[in-house]
Design a protein around this motif. Structure first.
Motif, PDB file in Angstrom:
ATOM      1  N   TRP A 127      60.264  36.521  21.963  1.00  9.83           N
ATOM      2  CA  TRP A 127      60.529  37.937  22.192  1.00  9.83           C
ATOM      3  C   TRP A 127      61.612  38.441  21.251  1.00  9.83           C
ATOM      4  CZ3 TRP A 127      61.616  38.220  28.200  1.00  9.83           C
ATOM      5  CH2 TRP A 127      60.421  37.997  28.904  1.00  9.83           C
ATOM      6  N   LEU A 128      61.480  39.671  20.821  1.00  6.88           N
ATOM      7  CA  LEU A 128      62.582  40.430  20.248  1.00  6.88           C
ATOM      8  C   LEU A 128      62.881  41.564  21.223  1.00  6.88           C
ATOM      9  CD1 LEU A 128      64.532  40.954  17.838  1.00  6.88           C
ATOM     10  CD2 LEU A 128      62.860  42.634  17.042  1.00  6.88           C
ATOM     11  N   VAL A 129      64.083  41.567  21.778  1.00  9.40           N
ATOM     12  CA  VAL A 129      64.515  42.614  22.705  1.00  9.40           C
ATOM     13  C   VAL A 129      65.457  43.535  21.936  1.00  9.40           C
ATOM     14  CG1 VAL A 129      65.669  43.137  24.878  1.00  9.40           C
ATOM     15  CG2 VAL A 129      64.350  41.006  24.645  1.00  9.40           C
ATOM     16  N   VAL A 130      65.076  44.800  21.832  1.00  8.07           N
ATOM     17  CA  VAL A 130      65.879  45.780  21.096  1.00  8.07           C
ATOM     18  C   VAL A 130      66.407  46.817  22.082  1.00  8.07           C
ATOM     19  CG1 VAL A 130      65.963  47.386  19.163  1.00  8.07           C
ATOM     20  CG2 VAL A 130      64.394  45.426  19.087  1.00  8.07           C
ATOM     21  N   ASP A 131      67.715  46.826  22.247  1.00  5.27           N
ATOM     22  CA  ASP A 131      68.366  47.777  23.148  1.00  5.27           C
ATOM     23  C   ASP A 131      68.717  49.028  22.347  1.00  5.27           C
ATOM     24  OD1 ASP A 131      70.049  49.251  24.766  1.00  5.27           O
ATOM     25  OD2 ASP A 131      71.200  47.526  25.478  1.00  5.27           O
ATOM     26  N   GLU A 132      67.953  50.100  22.560  1.00  2.64           N
ATOM     27  CA  GLU A 132      68.155  51.359  21.856  1.00  2.64           C
ATOM     28  C   GLU A 132      68.790  52.412  22.765  1.00  2.64           C
ATOM     29  OE1 GLU A 132      64.427  50.960  18.681  1.00  2.64           O
ATOM     30  OE2 GLU A 132      64.375  52.517  20.235  1.00  2.64           O
ATOM     31  N   ALA A 133      69.682  51.986  23.655  1.00  4.79           N
ATOM     32  CA  ALA A 133      70.275  52.917  24.611  1.00  4.79           C
ATOM     33  C   ALA A 133      70.994  54.074  23.936  1.00  4.79           C
ATOM     34  CB  ALA A 133      71.241  52.180  25.538  1.00  4.79           C
ATOM     35  N   PHE A 134      71.561  53.836  22.738  1.00  4.56           N
ATOM     36  CA  PHE A 134      72.253  54.886  22.007  1.00  4.56           C
ATOM     37  C   PHE A 134      71.398  55.418  20.854  1.00  4.56           C
ATOM     38  CE2 PHE A 134      75.980  53.144  24.154  1.00  4.56           C
ATOM     39  CZ  PHE A 134      76.692  54.301  24.456  1.00  4.56           C
ATOM     40  N   GLY A 135      70.086  55.238  20.917  1.00  7.90           N
ATOM     41  CA  GLY A 135      69.219  55.580  19.809  1.00  7.90           C
ATOM     42  C   GLY A 135      68.684  56.993  19.783  1.00  7.90           C
ATOM     43  N   ASP A 136      69.005  57.813  20.777  1.00  5.63           N
ATOM     44  CA  ASP A 136      68.373  59.129  20.854  1.00  5.63           C
ATOM     45  C   ASP A 136      68.844  60.101  19.779  1.00  5.63           C
ATOM     46  OD1 ASP A 136      67.196  58.020  23.019  1.00  5.63           O
ATOM     47  OD2 ASP A 136      67.928  59.453  24.493  1.00  5.63           O
ATOM     48  N   THR A 137      69.978  59.820  19.140  1.00  5.90           N
ATOM     49  CA  THR A 137      70.438  60.694  18.064  1.00  5.90           C
ATOM     50  C   THR A 137      69.919  60.236  16.702  1.00  5.90           C
ATOM     51  OG1 THR A 137      72.486  59.416  17.868  1.00  5.90           O
ATOM     52  CG2 THR A 137      72.531  61.367  19.294  1.00  5.90           C
ATOM     53  N   ALA A 138      69.174  59.131  16.665  1.00  9.75           N
ATOM     54  CA  ALA A 138      68.616  58.612  15.404  1.00  9.75           C
ATOM     55  C   ALA A 138      67.236  58.036  15.670  1.00  9.75           C
ATOM     56  CB  ALA A 138      69.537  57.553  14.799  1.00  9.75           C
ATOM     57  N   GLN A 139      66.330  58.869  16.144  1.00  9.38           N
ATOM     58  CA  GLN A 139      65.000  58.422  16.545  1.00  9.38           C
ATOM     59  C   GLN A 139      64.219  57.795  15.382  1.00  9.38           C
ATOM     60  OE1 GLN A 139      64.283  58.182  19.733  1.00  9.38           O
ATOM     61  NE2 GLN A 139      63.613  60.131  20.570  1.00  9.38           N
ATOM     62  N   ASP A 140      64.567  58.133  14.143  1.00 10.10           N
ATOM     63  CA  ASP A 140      63.799  57.632  13.002  1.00 10.10           C
ATOM     64  C   ASP A 140      63.945  56.134  12.801  1.00 10.10           C
ATOM     65  OD1 ASP A 140      66.480  58.098  12.376  1.00 10.10           O
ATOM     66  OD2 ASP A 140      66.072  58.370  10.249  1.00 10.10           O
ATOM     67  N   ASN A 141      64.948  55.516  13.439  1.00 11.38           N
ATOM     68  CA  ASN A 141      65.110  54.065  13.297  1.00 11.38           C
ATOM     69  C   ASN A 141      64.643  53.308  14.541  1.00 11.38           C
ATOM     70  OD1 ASN A 141      65.992  51.939  11.494  1.00 11.38           O
ATOM     71  ND2 ASN A 141      67.657  51.535  12.929  1.00 11.38           N
ATOM     72  N   SER A 142      63.933  53.983  15.429  1.00 10.04           N
ATOM     73  CA  SER A 142      63.431  53.345  16.643  1.00 10.04           C
ATOM     74  C   SER A 142      62.186  52.502  16.339  1.00 10.04           C
ATOM     75  CB  SER A 142      63.091  54.393  17.689  1.00 10.04           C
ATOM     76  OG  SER A 142      62.452  53.805  18.808  1.00 10.04           O
ATOM     77  N   PRO A 197      52.539  42.309  21.382  1.00  7.01           N
ATOM     78  CA  PRO A 197      53.204  41.280  22.195  1.00  7.01           C
ATOM     79  C   PRO A 197      54.531  40.877  21.574  1.00  7.01           C
ATOM     80  CG  PRO A 197      50.892  40.742  21.861  1.00  7.01           C
ATOM     81  CD  PRO A 197      51.194  41.892  20.947  1.00  7.01           C
ATOM     82  N   GLY A 198      55.502  40.605  22.434  1.00  4.33           N
ATOM     83  CA  GLY A 198      56.762  40.026  21.978  1.00  4.33           C
ATOM     84  C   GLY A 198      57.840  41.013  21.600  1.00  4.33           C
ATOM     85  N   LEU A 199      57.544  42.318  21.568  1.00  5.33           N
ATOM     86  CA  LEU A 199      58.554  43.325  21.249  1.00  5.33           C
ATOM     87  C   LEU A 199      58.857  44.122  22.507  1.00  5.33           C
ATOM     88  CD1 LEU A 199      60.370  44.874  19.291  1.00  5.33           C
ATOM     89  CD2 LEU A 199      58.394  46.298  18.689  1.00  5.33           C
ATOM     90  N   ILE A 200      60.130  44.141  22.888  1.00  8.33           N
ATOM     91  CA  ILE A 200      60.571  44.834  24.095  1.00  8.33           C
ATOM     92  C   ILE A 200      61.689  45.789  23.698  1.00  8.33           C
ATOM     93  CG2 ILE A 200      61.573  44.554  26.392  1.00  8.33           C
ATOM     94  CD1 ILE A 200      60.503  41.612  26.282  1.00  8.33           C
ATOM     95  N   VAL A 201      61.532  47.058  24.049  1.00 10.85           N
ATOM     96  CA  VAL A 201      62.503  48.079  23.669  1.00 10.85           C
ATOM     97  C   VAL A 201      63.069  48.733  24.931  1.00 10.85           C
ATOM     98  CG1 VAL A 201      62.904  50.188  22.347  1.00 10.85           C
ATOM     99  CG2 VAL A 201      61.241  48.501  21.521  1.00 10.85           C
ATOM    100  N   LEU A 202      64.379  48.855  24.984  1.00 10.57           N
ATOM    101  CA  LEU A 202      65.059  49.471  26.114  1.00 10.57           C
ATOM    102  C   LEU A 202      65.609  50.833  25.700  1.00 10.57           C
ATOM    103  CD1 LEU A 202      67.168  46.401  27.336  1.00 10.57           C
ATOM    104  CD2 LEU A 202      64.775  46.940  27.821  1.00 10.57           C
ATOM    105  N   ARG A 203      65.364  51.851  26.531  1.00  9.03           N
ATOM    106  CA  ARG A 203      65.892  53.195  26.275  1.00  9.03           C
ATOM    107  C   ARG A 203      66.577  53.723  27.539  1.00  9.03           C
ATOM    108  NH1 ARG A 203      64.236  55.060  20.999  1.00  9.03           N
ATOM    109  NH2 ARG A 203      65.706  56.719  21.551  1.00  9.03           N
ATOM    110  N   SER A 204      67.517  54.659  27.351  1.00 12.02           N
ATOM    111  CA  SER A 204      68.312  55.161  28.470  1.00 12.02           C
ATOM    112  C   SER A 204      68.403  56.677  28.422  1.00 12.02           C
ATOM    113  CB  SER A 204      69.722  54.567  28.400  1.00 12.02           C
ATOM    114  OG  SER A 204      70.592  55.203  29.320  1.00 12.02           O
ATOM    115  N   VAL A 205      68.361  57.330  29.579  1.00 10.18           N
ATOM    116  CA  VAL A 205      68.642  58.765  29.635  1.00 10.18           C
ATOM    117  C   VAL A 205      70.113  59.026  29.930  1.00 10.18           C
ATOM    118  CG1 VAL A 205      66.295  59.309  30.387  1.00 10.18           C
ATOM    119  CG2 VAL A 205      68.100  59.055  32.092  1.00 10.18           C
ATOM    120  N   GLY A 206      70.894  57.983  30.130  1.00 10.83           N
ATOM    121  CA  GLY A 206      72.294  58.157  30.490  1.00 10.83           C
ATOM    122  C   GLY A 206      73.179  58.614  29.361  1.00 10.83           C
ATOM    123  N   LYS A 207      72.858  58.252  28.112  1.00  4.32           N
ATOM    124  CA  LYS A 207      73.773  58.490  26.996  1.00  4.32           C
ATOM    125  C   LYS A 207      73.563  59.869  26.382  1.00  4.32           C
ATOM    126  CE  LYS A 207      74.940  54.139  27.563  1.00  4.32           C
ATOM    127  NZ  LYS A 207      73.908  53.625  28.463  1.00  4.32           N
TER     128      LYS A 207
END
Length: 326
Positions: free
Chosen positions: A157-172, A180-190
């Motif tokens: 697995w590659l787990v990518v935590d993009e919790a602070f990614g909403d201001t730079a969506q182009d690098n998501s 398979p094997g790619l897991i991305v985490l996003r947050s509405v909190g930040k």
């Protein structure tokens, strides 16, 4: 329990004041104006609303997403979905990742960003916080996708935590999370400033999302949270205006720190630097009612979030001036 920002009750108890300027979290201080929710949101059991998942998939450009009670819920659950594995976690970064992989029978190593490429060849799971919290460091999406392919080829697995990614969506990499094997985490909190509703999303292959949903159980997202988040994720005007405001505020914070001799890095939501006297800086700010995030371990330094208004900016500037003239 690990220490986090936003702990103002601890600040008040320790320093005996209640007029805090809280810069400790990196959360947007001008949060999304939550709409009035329907009365039945407080009454009905909160079965999943397909509209919420659809809004998230459109906003994050992901093929399939699972709503979770903040990315923290996924961070705690994902290590339970694998047999004991070799896990590399980017360092320094959000400490909860390393804590939970190490707590569930896995062999976990903290890996500097410059060594992540080599770690892909020797581990089953690689966790990357991108952009990084607290330093703001980023790994290009093209590089992440190469690593994801390498790991997936042997069941990793590659787990990518993009919790602070909403201001730079182009690098998501969320758009590629159906593989398979790619897991991305996003947050509405930040970006949305809605940390209090405890909501995030996991983008991954449908099979893994079903396993994760089973692990987390029923009714994980409250009815009011679902309605508020659906409104926020579909409000494109607010999103566009807020991105512009955050980029301007982030640049203002970076410039302010530079004017006081501080060479900081970060994102539009926060700045971080390796302070030579982090405890003294933290104490100086706390005595002036400014709560900042102190790091004393791997990322020995200071992180500052954005002030909420002009009075906050002036208060921060005055405290920084006093610090540099001590």
């Amino acid at each position: 329990m690990l220490e986090h920002g936003g702990n103002l009750r601890d600040a008040a108890k320790r320093f005996g004041r209640d007029d805090w300027l809280d810069l400790s979290t990196g959360i947007n201080p001008r949060w999304y104006p939550a709409p009035q929710v329907a009365d039945n949101a407080w009454h009905r059991l909160p079965e999943p609303d397909p509209a919420l998942a659809a809004a998230a998939e459109a906003f994050y450009n992901a093929p399939k997403m699972l709503p979770v009670a903040g990315t923290q819920a996924a961070i705690q659950a994902l290590p339970r979905l694998r047999m004991p594995s070799r896990v590399a976690v980017s360092a320094p970064s959000y400490a909860e990742h390393a804590h939970h992989w190490a707590s569930h029978g896995h062999t976990m190593t903290l890996t500097p960003y410059t060594e992540l490429g080599a770690a892909v060849a020797h581990n089953d799971v690689v966790v990357v916080v991108n952009p990084n919290n607290p330093t703001g460091e980023t790994v290009p999406a093209t590089q992440l996708l190469q690593w994801a392919d390498q790991l997936a080829a042997r069941g990793g697995w590659l787990v990518v935590d993009e919790a602070f990614g909403d201001t730079a969506q182009d690098n998501s990499v969320a758009a590629h999370s159906g593989r398979p094997g790619l897991i991305v985490l996003r947050s509405v909190g930040k970006f949305f400033g809605l940390a209090g509703i405890r909501l995030g999303f996991v983008a991954a292959h449908a099979d893994l999302l079903r396993e994760l949903a089973d692990q987390l159980g029923p009714w994980t997202i409250s009815g009011p949270a679902q309605q508020i988040a659906t409104a926020a994720l579909t409000d494109q005007t607010w999103q566009t205006n807020t991105r512009a405001e955050l980029h301007a505020s982030g640049e203002r914070l970076h410039t302010l720190l530079a004017a006081h001799g501080i060479d900081a890095t970060g994102t539009p939501l926060f700045q971080w630097w390796p302070e030579s006297q982090p405890e003294a800086f933290w104490q100086h700010m706390a005595e002036r009612g400014i709560w900042v995030r102190l790091f004393t371990h791997a990322a020995r330094g200071i992180r500052l979030g954005l002030p909420p208004d002009e009075a906050g900016w002036q208060r921060l500037q005055a405290a920084l001036t006093e610090w540099t003239h001590k």
